[in-house]
Design an enzyme around this catalytic site. Structure first.
Site, PDB file in Angstrom:
ATOM      1  N   GLY A 227     -36.737   2.709  -5.523  1.00 53.65           N
ATOM      2  CA  GLY A 227     -35.948   3.472  -4.655  1.00 53.65           C
ATOM      3  C   GLY A 227     -34.450   3.831  -4.756  1.00 53.65           C
ATOM      4  O   GLY A 227     -34.164   4.597  -4.206  1.00 53.65           O
TER       5      GLY A 227
ATOM      6  N   ARG B 274     -26.450   1.841 -15.442  1.00 49.15           N
ATOM      7  CA  ARG B 274     -27.812   1.792 -14.566  1.00 49.15           C
ATOM      8  C   ARG B 274     -27.656   0.741 -13.767  1.00 49.15           C
ATOM      9  O   ARG B 274     -26.954  -0.133 -13.692  1.00 49.15           O
ATOM     10  CB  ARG B 274     -28.755   1.196 -15.606  1.00 49.15           C
ATOM     11  CG  ARG B 274     -29.105   2.254 -16.734  1.00 49.15           C
ATOM     12  CD  ARG B 274     -30.108   1.861 -17.634  1.00 49.15           C
ATOM     13  NE  ARG B 274     -29.901   0.942 -18.504  1.00 49.15           N
ATOM     14  CZ  ARG B 274     -30.827   0.079 -19.403  1.00 49.15           C
ATOM     15  NH1 ARG B 274     -31.982   0.475 -19.236  1.00 49.15           N
ATOM     16  NH2 ARG B 274     -30.323  -0.907 -19.895  1.00 49.15           N
TER      17      ARG B 274
ATOM     18  N   TYR C 243     -53.703 -28.446   7.360  1.00 47.33           N
ATOM     19  CA  TYR C 243     -54.643 -27.310   6.790  1.00 47.33           C
ATOM     20  C   TYR C 243     -54.152 -26.074   7.355  1.00 47.33           C
ATOM     21  O   TYR C 243     -53.525 -26.035   8.452  1.00 47.33           O
ATOM     22  CB  TYR C 243     -55.959 -27.466   6.897  1.00 47.33           C
ATOM     23  CG  TYR C 243     -56.476 -27.708   8.317  1.00 47.33           C
ATOM     24  CD1 TYR C 243     -56.818 -26.382   8.907  1.00 47.33           C
ATOM     25  CD2 TYR C 243     -56.436 -28.736   9.240  1.00 47.33           C
ATOM     26  CE1 TYR C 243     -57.305 -26.058  10.256  1.00 47.33           C
ATOM     27  CE2 TYR C 243     -56.735 -28.591  10.349  1.00 47.33           C
ATOM     28  CZ  TYR C 243     -57.123 -27.522  11.042  1.00 47.33           C
ATOM     29  OH  TYR C 243     -57.771 -27.331  12.343  1.00 47.33           O
TER      30      TYR C 243
ATOM     31  N   CYS D 288     -54.462 -21.693  12.742  1.00 50.06           N
ATOM     32  CA  CYS D 288     -55.397 -20.819  12.702  1.00 50.06           C
ATOM     33  C   CYS D 288     -55.430 -19.386  13.182  1.00 50.06           C
ATOM     34  O   CYS D 288     -56.088 -18.817  13.458  1.00 50.06           O
ATOM     35  CB  CYS D 288     -56.820 -21.241  13.445  1.00 50.06           C
ATOM     36  SG  CYS D 288     -56.413 -21.353  15.147  1.00 50.06           S
TER      37      CYS D 288
ATOM     38  N   LYS E  43     -31.756  -6.424 -14.091  1.00 53.51           N
ATOM     39  CA  LYS E  43     -31.379  -6.111 -15.561  1.00 53.51           C
ATOM     40  C   LYS E  43     -30.375  -6.535 -16.080  1.00 53.51           C
ATOM     41  O   LYS E  43     -30.272  -7.045 -17.322  1.00 53.51           O
ATOM     42  CB  LYS E  43     -31.013  -4.434 -15.058  1.00 53.51           C
ATOM     43  CG  LYS E  43     -31.152  -3.458 -16.366  1.00 53.51           C
ATOM     44  CD  LYS E  43     -31.088  -2.031 -16.037  1.00 53.51           C
ATOM     45  CE  LYS E  43     -32.405  -1.659 -15.506  1.00 53.51           C
ATOM     46  NZ  LYS E  43     -32.351  -0.132 -14.883  1.00 53.51           N
TER      47      LYS E  43
ATOM     48  N   ARG F 181     -37.834  -7.996 -18.269  1.00 49.66           N
ATOM     49  CA  ARG F 181     -38.041  -8.521 -16.962  1.00 49.66           C
ATOM     50  C   ARG F 181     -39.507  -9.162 -16.900  1.00 49.66           C
ATOM     51  O   ARG F 181     -40.364  -8.569 -17.642  1.00 49.66           O
ATOM     52  CB  ARG F 181     -37.882  -7.564 -15.720  1.00 49.66           C
ATOM     53  CG  ARG F 181     -38.564  -6.260 -16.065  1.00 49.66           C
ATOM     54  CD  ARG F 181     -38.238  -5.380 -14.807  1.00 49.66           C
ATOM     55  NE  ARG F 181     -39.116  -4.122 -14.931  1.00 49.66           N
ATOM     56  CZ  ARG F 181     -38.634  -2.957 -14.496  1.00 49.66           C
ATOM     57  NH1 ARG F 181     -37.652  -2.806 -13.716  1.00 49.66           N
ATOM     58  NH2 ARG F 181     -39.623  -1.856 -14.488  1.00 49.66           N
TER      59      ARG F 181
ATOM     60  N   HIS G  70     -44.222   6.206 -12.684  1.00 49.52           N
ATOM     61  CA  HIS G  70     -43.781   5.733 -11.377  1.00 49.52           C
ATOM     62  C   HIS G  70     -45.005   5.308 -10.458  1.00 49.52           C
ATOM     63  O   HIS G  70     -45.129   4.299  -9.605  1.00 49.52           O
ATOM     64  CB  HIS G  70     -43.068   7.142 -10.575  1.00 49.52           C
ATOM     65  CG  HIS G  70     -42.777   6.342  -9.252  1.00 49.52           C
ATOM     66  ND1 HIS G  70     -43.336   7.156  -8.320  1.00 49.52           N
ATOM     67  CD2 HIS G  70     -41.466   5.753  -8.827  1.00 49.52           C
ATOM     68  CE1 HIS G  70     -42.672   6.532  -7.062  1.00 49.52           C
ATOM     69  NE2 HIS G  70     -41.535   5.932  -7.453  1.00 49.52           N
TER      70      HIS G  70
ATOM     71  N   MET H  10     -30.771   4.755  -7.062  1.00 49.86           N
ATOM     72  CA  MET H  10     -30.472   5.516  -8.224  1.00 49.86           C
ATOM     73  C   MET H  10     -30.606   4.752  -9.594  1.00 49.86           C
ATOM     74  O   MET H  10     -30.532   3.434  -9.444  1.00 49.86           O
ATOM     75  CB  MET H  10     -29.065   5.630  -7.960  1.00 49.86           C
ATOM     76  CG  MET H  10     -28.251   6.576  -9.296  1.00 49.86           C
ATOM     77  SD  MET H  10     -26.576   6.178  -9.550  1.00 49.86           S
ATOM     78  CE  MET H  10     -26.668   5.657 -11.266  1.00 49.86           C
TER      79      MET H  10
ATOM     80  N   SER I  34     -54.299 -27.381  16.766  1.00 48.45           N
ATOM     81  CA  SER I  34     -54.427 -26.375  15.818  1.00 48.45           C
ATOM     82  C   SER I  34     -53.407 -25.275  16.351  1.00 48.45           C
ATOM     83  O   SER I  34     -53.610 -24.697  17.305  1.00 48.45           O
ATOM     84  CB  SER I  34     -55.886 -25.632  16.012  1.00 48.45           C
ATOM     85  OG  SER I  34     -55.904 -24.733  15.101  1.00 48.45           O
TER      86      SER I  34
END
Lengths: 896, 896
Positions: free
Chosen positions: A118, A109, A870, A850, A38, A353, A469, A120, A782
């Protein structure tokens, strides 16, 4: 996470003199870690939009919070810095904080690096006192506004700074509205507001034993410490746990001049998204409330107006807002989520944001952003949270399903879900632990319900809109959500939901469609969706950008076909044991295990061979010449037999009825006991099994080779077959197993290198240590990171995941289950070592993974970084892996 | 072993042109690896004693054997090199190989780096043919000698080169002796020997389908290849497996001019030790046979004469032999084991090697060698095989025991043993697998019985002396052995042992004392001996030389006292769970585990606290201020409860008799099921337990702290207490556990650093990876190499040791169980890493190891090398560890 966390833990609090307070003008969006999300947004907007759009203010840094937590007290320098910043603010604005005649009022804030529901949140109108409320009334000529502002301040301060329960405060409002016979807060007159303020102060005194503070400096100080303290509150911790946010980030405190959306009909407060926050369509969206402060909008208590209506009631401000949001999108290169206030016709921006958004919107934004020239493909793909793409592959209502719509609400988070109704977060958690699918139904939700979101398949509320919320959190988690279904009358005390005369209770079946807002009690079929055009576009870019290959884990042809459709470039893991588990094969498998002689065992294996061969043929055909890695039998044999307890029970049952069967059961019992292991995970399995009973692996290799030949002949396209040897820890194990594969294949006329290749799983710490030697004997590795995690951490997944991991997350020993995201410190170190050694031993070796980590974006980033070729994951996670791999490549590449 | 083995495996066969044949004059004792033990000994003796003492010859190298095994054929250069060497030999001696008139005869003997009874040993008199036997008779004027030599050659060549069974050949000898009515081989006349030779050749033809080879060149070639081949034979492999000899060493072939101990009454063959091979006393010992070849002596078939008698019959040769052995002792710096032949009064040396000897003799030699100035202490201690010192601490017959001596034999390998009789090696192995203590009883033993030695507690034979196969192998393995107990009549077919009318059978109890030669069927008590003066001397040197500390693992005061007596410098591991297992504590422990609430659990723990405290006090008192490391509770709680099956059975039993007890059992059953784990080794144990149930660790810490205070007060000497946290994998685990220890200790008024220190076990791969961070929070690490081996190798000891390890040793995947000697490649790499990281994180950290490897000499050498501060082992292995630690230090130190 764990790595950074552990490394950082020792460094906190070791720096020299630090600046703890920054004016907005001193900051920028690059200073997010220091100023919070913020604060850095306010600073950036001040720089880009000017101080006439952003009310002036300053930020107390996250470091001040960290130091407060560490030392248990605020840093000594802090008070002086805040006083100085306040003085500068007063000079800018030309009003004094605490001036009884014309007070400068502040909003306070919290703001961590990442938005955290969660914590304040906000105290508005701070600085008002019994005296200055009169001054405010005088100077604004609006007594009702002044008293509305004061009662709001007393309410918020009492609640969020001192913990006076919401119910008591809201109870007073309800009482006064009832007494005065009005429906809305806005209808309360000055007298009512004064009475309300007095009632709030009485509650304050009862709870704290003190009078409500009349010193604005003390108000500010208490509010600031409360923000710091809320970082360590239970709800914030719960949120961080779920969202894998480190505990040592801390939160900033934003102190800003108040502007007022509650000054009458030409004032309002609202939230606005630069694009549709649900679909991603390029139309600004949001909610606002005339004559209200921001809290009224996000609380979901009053029903808000759609942002589009603002274009009608305040067209100039609306245009200005849209224009600002476009500019912010260019600055941030992302879709924006803003808060604004219009005070008597003048627009102020209070926050911006990057918008949290469901996968559907994220994908749409990425595609549009490239089309609009806002972002290039690499930057665009980085705006997508790959983990959430899951939702696009998650169920929706079957298009052809016929069902009765019970009610409709706001389509607040896409995807469909069904399950039994639960009416509280704890009930959701309990049911989820029992493996039940549940829908959490609430009038509205609050921060303490977050754990319930996690446990539920979907969320349904009767109040609030897309910015409520419930909607925000559900989208954040990728849970389907329908909000504001006002036809539902939810009575939590009675435990009932009444909808047009129908009464539902906890335990009843319900289904919601967060993409349409539909609610039904019919057992509607859920189907997995097709990949839409935008998603296809993004996946196409992903394939251009990524260097990491993506394969799928598939054991049966149906999975292989699905994987192929989802863009898998091969099968990275076929677990042959799943083929043995099929019902028609179990008796043969049991016969094989119960065999007294090798000959008898071979006879049973001969019966299994054609079945396995047919399975392999199906896999090869589905993959159309792509690589298919088949792992030889891995689990211990006793997994295929009934348990000792089952057999004892059976024995008891047949004793009188079928005594002739007892001998057979006794024999089986003896074998079960012989094969039973204390720690099967570390027992006779993997290649150990193949070394003890070579005939098993021999049969499997024979089935594989025959399938390769048959499919090659039938389709004219030779399968690309990879034989994989599991659980190797010693070179001798690999060599012996390899020789068996070579000899068996040769006896089937198959040539190594031409018709198939051989690889090994790397899933033991010792295999990592000797990877250089192992690499010389194989064409590929792997990594089996599931087992490697179990051995490296000494964690039996079966035993630890339920009992220990949740406790460890609570105790902040780990931030996430190491079975979900790879433990880069321990397991990762071994993977890294094995990659280096493996390539040193055999430069042409192919390296893949894997384990289940293959479908986890954070883990994929790690695998990309260490240089694997991979990843292989479950078919449904293949699209996610493709995007995550592209993101990893984009993040590693030098920025354009 | 494994490490070297794996590393070397790839390098074999990659060298350029190699010399495969060396004349004795070209070699030396430094060339042992290339020429084998026997070959390098012959070369060294040739250099030191001259060619008049050592018959001339040459060595085919071990590399030729390795190449033969690799390629499946002899190296092409070999034939030419052998021909050339043979030509040089002929020149030196002045006789021709294959000369029918005056043939040069050869002995062909195998010889690996280490003596290996499992291999093809010897062919004597090679070069004789139907024709040249006549020439030999002519040139020596001794027809009987010539035919005795020829029948021996045909017998040995048929047997060892072509596998004609010993029984058939010995059967012919027995038949002829029976027919001729003679008792001894030496009594057979020329006609009998001719008939015997013909009979042997007939067997040869029957078995091979060919005539006995009459070409000496072919004889030599076949013998050489047979030696190579015997390296890969089953018995050689079995021997290597037991003795941890790598498969890729290969054997050399020694080709040497024959000298003849069978030329009449002035000739003999014998083996001689430079000192008494059983006691180590400085008197030469051994056995010899007049008019015999070497094989007769070692086979144990004929009863030999003691070496001391040689002084009477051939005093000059005896003096010369003793003098040579003294010289060899100086050259080798060790007690020697030689073979000699006296041919018509002239002494020839045919072999020398360091004498294998029982621990008692090894210790005596070391002490005497230092006293004599032969060796310094460091070199002397290196002549001891530390692993065998065990025997000195192994049982003997109780000095005060009264028992009836059934018979007496030769005291061939010291120590006493008792068990049930088995009559074959396979029976011994089978019984040992079932955990039975057995004594292997045989007329005599051969190489194929070696695995049986391993399985038996002791060996008893009716034939042979101290130099017999049974005696040699038993001493090599540290097994008690009584040989040549001629009162025993062993009938293997009937399965009976008859002694003076008493008939014993397999399964009957027997006890032997290898230090005295006594045999009894009484159940005599075995006692552990005191450490004698020589051993004390050696241990004293060990303590001077070593840098590694030696502690003991002890859970109860009695063990602690024993450890203290054996020279332990502290307790490295006290397993507190063993205290909970005691019968009087189990109900309390169960109560604790069954507790429904934390309060109830605390109440049970309160009852356990004083009992633990008393245990700790005992430990502290026994160790008199030395360091005592106490590990907090480690095993999973379900280990303290009965099994599900037991409870189900109990439930069934009480159902009718005591229905009121069913509720309690049901509750216990539920808890057992709740606590049951799939892989308890990787489950809720160690510090995880302490984190889940902090009250358990808290109670233990309280008991420890109170014990420290009480003992300090009572004795005036503060215990040195170390609190050890098990199974740590995460910094958070350590910190949380540590905080609990600190807080609890503080509440008992105890100060960290002054009254106690804190350490952690390092027993997970992840702990090794983060050892630098962990080190910052502790004063010491203790490596738990048992668990670290289990996790690094993925080996559950319970499940793997029986089923997999023996198979892996057979398959040459490992050379030794990794639970016996540390796996330096995998586990060792992690230990090394943790040592480096640990010291980097905390330079003053103390590093120890408390797994079972702490008592294994090879592992101790590794721990010394990586720089640990101490090892901790079972009390009875403390003396071994002290010597092994000294040896490690001596070997690492720059040689004097």
């Amino acid at each position: 996470m764990t790595q950074a966390h552990e490394a950082a833990a020792d460094q906190i609090g070791e720096r020299a003199m630090t600046k703890y307070v920054y004016d907005f003008e001193e900051g920028s969006r690059e200073m997010r870690n220091l100023l919070g999300g913020k604060g850095s947004g306010l600073a950036e907007m001040t720089r880009q939009l000017g101080s006439d759009v952003v009310p002036a203010g300053f930020v107390v840094t996250t470091e001040a919070c960290v130091e407060y937590m560490r030392a248990g007290d605020e840093p000594p320098e802090l008070e002086g810095e805040v006083t100085a910043a306040l003085a500068r603010l007063e000079t800018k604005i030309g009003r004094k904080f605490g001036d009884p005649a014309d007070p400068l009022l502040l909003s306070v804030r919290s703001g961590a690096r990442e938005s955290m529901p969660g914590m304040m949140d906000t105290v508005l109108n701070l600085g008002l006192t019994d005296e200055s409320v009169l001054g405010l009334a005088g100077v604004t000529g609006n007594e009702r506004f002044a008293w509305d502002s004061y009662r709001r301040f007393v309410q918020m301060f009492s609640n969020v700074v001192h913990g006076v329960p919401t119910e008591r405060l809201e109870g007073e409002i309800a009482r006064i509205k009832r007494e005065r016979g009005v429906a809305l807060d806005t209808e309360l007159d000055v007298a009512a507001l004064k009475e309300l303020t007095a009632a709030f102060k009485a509650h304050f005194r009862t709870l704290t034993g003190e009078d409500f503070p009349q010193d604005p400096g003390m108000q500010l100080h208490q509010a600031m410490l409360a923000v710091f303290g809320s970082w360590g509150g239970a709800r914030a911790i719960a949120y961080r746990r779920i969202n894998q946010i480190p505990d040592d980030w801390g939160t900033a405190v934003n102190v800003q001049q108040m502007v007022f959306g509650n000054r009458g009909a030409h004032s309002c407060s609202g939230v606005a998204f630069s694009r549709d926050e649900v679909t991603g369509a390029p139309t600004p969206s949001g909610d606002f409330l005339i004559n209200a402060q921001g809290e009224d909008v996000v609380s979901g208590v009053r029903n808000t107006s759609e942002l589009s209506e603002l274009a009608e009631v305040m067209p100039e401000s609306y245009e200005r807002l849209v224009e600002i949001m476009r500019k912010l999108e260019r600055i941030y290169g992302d879709m924006q989520d803003t808060e604004f206030t219009i005070e008597e016709g003048r627009l102020y921006m209070l926050q911006t944001r990057n918008a949290k958004r469901p996968a559907q919107a994220a994908v749409r934004f990425a595609v549009d952003a490239v089309a609009e020239g806002l972002l290039d493909k690499a930057k665009a793909i980085l705006t997508i949270d790959a983990a959430k793409l899951d939702a696009l592959l998650h169920p929706t209502f079957d298009r052809n399903a016929k069902f009765e719509v019970l009610a409709r609400g706001v389509a607040a988070s896409p995807g469909a879900a069904k399950g039994t109704i639960v009416l509280s977060a704890p009930a959701a958690q309990k049911a989820a632990e029992a493996g039940e699918a549940v829908i959490l139904v609430r009038p509205f939700t609050e921060a303490e319900d977050v754990a319930g979101f996690f446990a539920a398949r979907g969320i349904l509320t009767s109040e609030g809109g897309k910015a409520s919320h419930a909607a925000l959190v559900a989208r954040g988690m990728g849970r389907p959500c329908v909000c504001g279904a006002s036809a539902l009358r939810i009575d939590l005390d009675e435990g009932t939901i009444t909808v047009n005369g129908t009464v539902l209770r906890a335990g009843d079946q319900i289904a919601i469609n967060g993409s349409t807002g539909e609610i039904t009690t019919d057992d509607v079929t859920l189907v997995r969706p097709e990949i839409d055009e935008n998603f296809q576009t993004v996946l196409g870019w992903a394939d251009e950008l990524r260097t990491l290959g993506v394969r799928a884990n598939a054991d049966v042809p149906a999975d292989a076909r699905r994987a192929h459709e989802f863009g898998a470039e091969g099968i990275g893991l076929c677990r042959t044991e799943h083929m043995f588990m099929a019902e028609d094969r179990q008796p043969k498998m049991r016969g094989m295990i119960m065999a007294d002689t090798v000959e008898e065992r071979r006879a049973w294996l001969e019966k299994l061979l054609p079945l396995q061969q047919a399975d392999f043929e199906g896999l090869f055909e589905a993959m159309e010449g792509q690589k298919v890695a088949i792992r030889l039998l891995d689990p211990p044999l006793h997994e295929f037999l009934p348990s000792e307890l089952e057999l004892l029970e059976e024995l008891r049952q047949v004793a009188n009825t079928h005594p002739e069967r007892m001998d057979g059961i006794h024999k089986e019992l003896a074998r079960v006991r012989q094969l039973s292991e204390t720690n099967p995970m570390l027992g006779t399995r993997g290649c150990r099994l193949g070394i003890l009973h070579p005939e098993i692996y021999e049969t499997q290799v024979r089935a594989i080779m025959r399938a390769v030949k048959a499919v090659g002949k039938r389709t004219g396209k030779a399968p690309h077959c990879e034989v994989m040897i599991p659980l190797v820890g010693f070179t001798g194990e690999l060599r012996r197993s390899r020789e068996l594969v070579l000899a068996t294949a040769a006896s089937e006329g198959m040539e190594h290198g031409r018709d198939y290749v051989i690889g090994t799983m790397i899933e033991l710490p010792r295999a990592c240590a000797i990877a250089d030697t192992l690499a010389k004997d194989v064409e590929f590795f792997s990594f089996g990171t599931n087992d490697l995690t179990q051995t490296t951490l000494g964690f039996s997944r079966d035993d630890i995941e339920g009992a220990i991991i949740p406790q460890y997350i609570t105790d902040r020993i780990v931030t996430v289950s190491p079975f979900e995201t790879i433990d880069t410190v321990g397991v990762g170190m071994l993977v890294r070592m094995a990659v280096e050694k493996g390539r040193a031993g055999n430069p042409s070796i192919e390296l893949g993974i894997c384990g289940e980590h293959g479908g986890d974006p954070k883990s994929i980033a790690f695998f990309n970084e260490v240089g694997l070729d991979y990843v292989s994951c479950s078919p449904f996670r293949v699209p996610i892996a493709r995007v995550a791999a592209a993101q990893a490549a984009a993040q590693q590449a030098p920025s354009a």
